[in-house]
Enzyme design. Sequence first.
Site, short mmCIF file in Angstrom:
data_model
loop_
_atom_site.label_atom_id
_atom_site.label_comp_id
_atom_site.label_asym_id
_atom_site.label_seq_id
_atom_site.Cartn_x
_atom_site.Cartn_y
_atom_site.Cartn_z
N GLU A 1 35.26 33.40 42.23
CA GLU A 1 35.98 33.13 41.25
C GLU A 1 37.33 34.10 41.22
O GLU A 1 38.40 33.54 41.24
CB GLU A 1 35.51 33.39 39.92
CG GLU A 1 34.50 32.26 39.22
CD GLU A 1 35.20 30.98 39.24
OE1 GLU A 1 35.58 30.36 40.01
OE2 GLU A 1 35.20 30.50 37.87
N THR B 1 44.89 28.85 37.42
CA THR B 1 44.15 29.51 36.79
C THR B 1 45.08 30.77 36.69
O THR B 1 45.28 31.46 35.46
CB THR B 1 42.63 29.91 36.82
OG1 THR B 1 41.85 28.53 36.72
CG2 THR B 1 42.23 30.85 36.03
N1 HSE Z 1 38.08 32.06 31.19
C1 HSE Z 1 39.10 31.63 32.30
C2 HSE Z 1 40.36 31.29 31.91
C3 HSE Z 1 38.41 30.30 32.85
O1 HSE Z 1 40.55 30.90 30.66
O2 HSE Z 1 41.48 31.95 32.54
C4 HSE Z 1 39.20 29.60 33.70
O3 HSE Z 1 38.35 28.10 34.02
#
Ligand code: HSE
Length: 307
Positions: A128, A181
Site C-alpha cells: 500500500e 489514492t
Molecule cells: N483509507 C484510504 C483512503 C483507503 O481513503 O485514502 C484507500 O483505498
Amino acid sequence: MKRIKIFAPATVANLSCGFDVLGCCLDTVGDEMIISLTSESGVRITKIEGADLPLDTKKNVAGVAVEALLENYDKEVGVDIEIYKKIKAGSGIGSSAASSAGAVWAVNYLLDNPFAPHQLIAFAMEGEKLASGNAHADNVAPALLGGFTLVRSYAPLDVIKLHTPQDLVMTVIHPQIEVKTSDARSVIKQNVTLKQAIQQWGNVGGLVSGLFTEDYDLIGRSLEDVIVEPMRSILIPEFKNVKNAAIAQGALGCGISGSGPSIFALSKGMETAKNVAEAIRKVYTKTGLDFDIHVSKINSKGIKIID
Ligand code: HSE
C-alpha cells in the site's frame, strides 16, 4: 514445486466515518493469483493479465509485500507470482490491497503459516505504501481477515475483526474514471475541528456497536462522514445524486468507497441492494460515463483458495 491459486477479494475502506481505520471485504469481486514456491531464491512476477502493471518486483505491490515477508523469514525461498487482475487500479475498491494481501497470504500458506495474521497485515501494508505513498491498512486488513475490520492503532499495529451481520449486502458503483489514492489524499485538509471530531468518533463507535448488535438502523445512522467526504466527493461525478437515489431505495447508508471514485451503499437484504443498484444505474446512465455495478454479500473469510 508447491503452488496455489487464490481469490483475492476487493474491499471497501473507510465505510464513511472510519477514514483509514474501517473496512470490509467483498465476496463477488476480486482478483485471482497463482503463487508458487520455487528452488531459485528471490521474488519474480512472472505474469500479469488484465492490467498494465510493472513486472519489476520492486515496483509491484505484490512483489514488495512478499519481499517484506521474506526479509523476516530465516530460510532462502523462491516465489513466482502470476496476477490475474479483475479489480481495476484506481477504482477505490482495494485493487492494490488485493494483490499485496493475496500474495503474502498465499506465500505464508505455502510456507505452512509461519506468520500470524497481524504480521501479514504489516507486510501487505508495504504494498500500500508503494501504491499510494501511505501504508494504510483499511483495505489489506479486511482482505486478509475477512468481514469488517477496525485498525484501532497503527503504532503499534492493532487490528480488530468486527462482527458481520448476516443480512448486510453491499452495492458498489465504479465509474470508469481513475482517481489515484495519492491524489485523493492530497485534497484532504490536515486539520479537523473538535466539533467534526466529536461527530466522527460518535459515528465510529455507533457503527462498531451496530455491527456487533446487528442493529441495522444504528449502522445506517452511523454511516456518516463529516470530515473527508465533503472534500473528496467533488472528485466523483453525480456523487450526491447517487447517494440520494440509494437512500431513497432503502439503503442504510451510502458513501465513497476508499479513496473513490467507487461509491458504496450498504443495505439490509439482497432485494434492497439490487433495487439500490438499479436506482444508481439510472443516475449514472444519464452521465454517458462507463461504469460497473457490483452487488456483493460481505465475505467473512477473506482470501480463498480456488485451486
Ligand atoms: N483509507 C484510504 C483512503 C483507503 O481513503 O485514502 C484507500 O483505498
